[in-house]
Design a protein around this motif. Structure first.
Motif, PDB file in Angstrom:
ATOM      1  N   GLU A  56      48.682  13.211 -29.231  1.00 42.15           N
ATOM      2  CA  GLU A  56      49.184  14.112 -28.196  1.00 42.15           C
ATOM      3  C   GLU A  56      48.660  15.526 -28.403  1.00 42.15           C
ATOM      4  N   LYS A  57      48.613  15.968 -29.649  1.00 43.33           N
ATOM      5  CA  LYS A  57      48.086  17.305 -29.932  1.00 43.33           C
ATOM      6  C   LYS A  57      46.623  17.425 -29.512  1.00 43.33           C
ATOM      7  N   ILE A  64      44.143  22.311 -22.650  1.00 45.38           N
ATOM      8  CA  ILE A  64      44.087  23.780 -22.703  1.00 45.38           C
ATOM      9  C   ILE A  64      42.647  24.257 -22.573  1.00 45.38           C
ATOM     10  N   ASP A  65      41.743  23.616 -23.301  1.00 47.27           N
ATOM     11  CA  ASP A  65      40.326  23.985 -23.203  1.00 47.27           C
ATOM     12  C   ASP A  65      39.798  23.746 -21.799  1.00 47.27           C
ATOM     13  N   ASN A  66      40.225  22.637 -21.161  1.00 48.31           N
ATOM     14  CA  ASN A  66      39.802  22.364 -19.789  1.00 48.31           C
ATOM     15  C   ASN A  66      40.267  23.461 -18.844  1.00 48.31           C
ATOM     16  N   THR A 419      49.617  26.668 -16.479  1.00 43.33           N
ATOM     17  CA  THR A 419      49.318  25.430 -17.209  1.00 43.33           C
ATOM     18  C   THR A 419      49.002  25.716 -18.669  1.00 43.33           C
ATOM     19  N   ILE A 420      48.175  26.732 -18.910  1.00 40.63           N
ATOM     20  CA  ILE A 420      47.830  27.089 -20.292  1.00 40.63           C
ATOM     21  C   ILE A 420      49.081  27.503 -21.067  1.00 40.63           C
ATOM     22  N   ASN A 421      49.926  28.304 -20.441  1.00 43.98           N
ATOM     23  CA  ASN A 421      51.152  28.754 -21.116  1.00 43.98           C
ATOM     24  C   ASN A 421      52.059  27.577 -21.466  1.00 43.98           C
ATOM     25  N   SER A 422      52.257  26.679 -20.515  1.00 46.35           N
ATOM     26  CA  SER A 422      53.148  25.540 -20.767  1.00 46.35           C
ATOM     27  C   SER A 422      52.554  24.588 -21.799  1.00 46.35           C
ATOM     28  N   LEU A 423      51.229  24.404 -21.757  1.00 51.92           N
ATOM     29  CA  LEU A 423      50.588  23.525 -22.734  1.00 51.92           C
ATOM     30  C   LEU A 423      50.644  24.122 -24.136  1.00 51.92           C
ATOM     31  N   ASN A 424      50.541  25.434 -24.244  1.00 50.37           N
ATOM     32  CA  ASN A 424      50.664  26.078 -25.561  1.00 50.37           C
ATOM     33  C   ASN A 424      52.046  25.831 -26.161  1.00 50.37           C
ATOM     34  N   VAL A 425      53.077  25.931 -25.325  1.00 56.57           N
ATOM     35  CA  VAL A 425      54.432  25.657 -25.803  1.00 56.57           C
ATOM     36  C   VAL A 425      54.568  24.190 -26.197  1.00 56.57           C
ATOM     37  N   ASN A 429      55.560  22.695 -29.947  1.00 53.80           N
ATOM     38  CA  ASN A 429      56.675  21.771 -30.194  1.00 53.80           C
ATOM     39  C   ASN A 429      56.204  20.446 -30.779  1.00 53.80           C
ATOM     40  N   THR A 430      55.080  19.954 -30.266  1.00 54.72           N
ATOM     41  CA  THR A 430      54.541  18.695 -30.793  1.00 54.72           C
ATOM     42  C   THR A 430      54.087  18.863 -32.240  1.00 54.72           C
ATOM     43  N   ALA A 431      53.430  20.001 -32.523  1.00 51.25           N
ATOM     44  CA  ALA A 431      52.993  20.259 -33.899  1.00 51.25           C
ATOM     45  C   ALA A 431      54.188  20.379 -34.836  1.00 51.25           C
ATOM     46  N   ALA A 432      55.269  21.010 -34.359  1.00 52.74           N
ATOM     47  CA  ALA A 432      56.463  21.140 -35.195  1.00 52.74           C
ATOM     48  C   ALA A 432      57.086  19.777 -35.477  1.00 52.74           C
TER      49      ALA A 432
END
Length: 479
Positions: A56-57, A64-66, A419-425, A429-432
């Motif tokens: 998922e990460k 995000i890159d896209n 989209t970038i902002n929401s994906l960063n969040v 969360n996924t990394a945590a």
């Protein structure tokens, strides 16, 4: 214990020492790698969950890159459109100055025409040269491909954005629910020629401006209509004779188009009525009613626009097809600029935006004319003196460019940035969550290491003691 062939205490101590050594090795591995799970045997269920989160990460990072790449691409297009917008402002300035024909000589008009030709060439050059990673952006490369363009019904179709299933044609049904109307006033008095007692002066006002007309008592209805039509470029009002009645029309369709007729002086009775027979001096038109794929469209005159999550498009209905009923079907086969902005690949995660060509032959209005007609040898060149038409063409082109720039800005701000902002969040969360499962808790693991070290030392000492116990049997033999 008096048996020496099998030292049970030694075996027990050796087994426990092995276990403690294993625990010590695990703690050392976790502390050296920083990972709690280094192989499947450490935590099979945790390994499965953490591997899914790692996937998922990766997907979130790619999305995000896209989105950032998409922002770069549309930013390049917007910069090119900004230059076109500036050129259109210069173009209108030249047309407005050339319209002051009495104060200009032929040489100045020719010089202005030369500048206009240069601006049109510059617009065409920008349309054909702005590119991103080798792909042209403003020459129609990223316009949507249509099948069945409605030549007899629709004046133009502009698809601004669409979510399309690859290799499938999306069907679009345009259905009329009511016809567009012009503003309409009918002079219902039979004394249409100004009356027997002298002339009649009326004031006619439309969307373009106001003009006054004075008619003698003997003026026929057809001559009155001809006089009003001669000024329709000034007023935005046309006229038609119908028996003993004179009809006044706004030259455009829509709720913002109007016609007003007022008597200034004269003995004749002037009573004008709208299409419903009400005595009024002013009347407005009506916008067309259109449903696109079952959704009520936003309409203005003969133009209809729909903006949904899956389809953003504008169509213009031809005047001849403005019947208020019937439907027309066409297809969107592909094209447009499609971006994948979600971790899960699929239609829901795609966003599309269309870039129509901004060449001089594409900008303008299909009814009024294209921007290219202002060039030398064309219909609306400066020597034709069609200055009002030229200005309307330029302003229509400005509206098109402004609308496209606005769509790009909204796409960047409301789609890509959010989209970038929401994906960063989501990535955080996924990394945590993945870290909580897979990473080493150093406070806990150092405690485990200390415990394992003590147990290893204790087990080693115990094994040493267990190995010396059989030597007690020698005392019995020596006795």
């Amino acid at each position: 214990m008096s048996r020496i062939n099998t030292n049970i205490q030694s075996l027990i101590s050796a087994r426990v020492l092995g276990q403690n050594n294993s625990q010590l090795s695990v703690s050392l591995e976790r502390l050296s790698t920083g990972l709690r799970i280094n192989s499947g045997r450490d935590d099979p269920a945790g390994l499965i969950a953490s591997e899914m989160m790692r996937a998922e990460k990766k997907a979130i990072t790619a999305a995000i890159d896209n989105a950032r790449a998409a922002d770069n691409m549309v930013g390049v297009a917007e910069a090119g459109l900004g230059e076109v917008s500036a050129l259109l402002l210069d173009l209108e300035d030249l047309v407005d100055r050339t319209a002051n024909e009495a104060a200009l000589g032929d040489t100045e008009v020719q010089a202005n025409q030369l500048k206009i030709d240069s601006i049109l060439n510059s617009i065409n050059r920008i349309a054909s040269s702005v590119s991103y990673k080798g792909r042209k952006l403003l020459n129609g490369t990223y316009d949507y491909v249509l099948s069945g363009t409605g030549g007899s019904v629709l004046n133009s179709i502009q698809v601004l954005g669409a979510k399309l299933v690859p290799n499938e044609t999306r069907t679009v049904v345009v259905e009329q629910t009511q016809s567009a109307q012009t503003g309409l006033l009918t002079w219902s008095s039979t004394r249409v020629g100004g009356g027997p007692n002298g002339s009649l002066t009326i004031e006619v006002t439309g969307n373009y401006g106001t003009d006054q007309f004075t008619f003698a008592s003997s003026t026929s209805v057809s001559n009155m209509a001809a006089a009003i039509n001669a000024s329709k470029e000034l007023t935005g009002v046309s006229a038609a004779a119908s028996g003993v009645y004179l009809k006044f029309y706004s030259t455009g369709f829509g709720a913002d188009q109007f016609v007003s007729v007022r008597k200034v002086s004269g003995d004749s009775t002037l009573v004008t009525k709208d299409s419903d027979g009400n005595a009024v001096s002013q009347d407005y038109g009506r916008d067309i009613g259109v449903r696109i794929n079952g959704t009520e469209a936003i309409t203005k005159g003969l133009e209809a626009t729909i903006r949904t999550a899956s389809l953003n498009m504008t169509v213009i209905v031809k005047e001849a097809a403005n019947t208020g009923s019937g439907a027309y079907t066409f297809g969107i086969k592909g094209g447009g600029a499609t971006f994948s902005l979600a971790p899960e690949l699929g239609l829901a995660g795609y966003e599309g935006i269309g870039f129509a060509s901004v060449s001089a032959s594409s900008l303008g209005n299909p009814s009024v004319g294209r921007l290219s007609t202002l060039g030398s040898g064309q219909t609306n060149q400066m020597t034709s003196k069609n200055f009002a038409t030229a200005q309307r063409i330029i302003r229509s082109a400005q509206d098109q460019i402004s609308a496209l720039r606005g769509r790009i800005g909204a796409f960047q701000q409301n789609t890509l940035k959010s989209t970038i902002n929401s994906l960063n969040v989501a990535f955080e969360n996924t990394a945590a969550a993945e870290s909580a499962i897979r990473d080493t808790d150093y406070a806990l693991e150092t405690s485990n290491l200390t415990r394992a070290q003590i147990l290893v030392n204790a087990a080693t000492a115990t094994l040493q003691m267990a190995n010396t116990m059989p030597q007690n049997v020698l005392a019995l033999l020596g006795g």
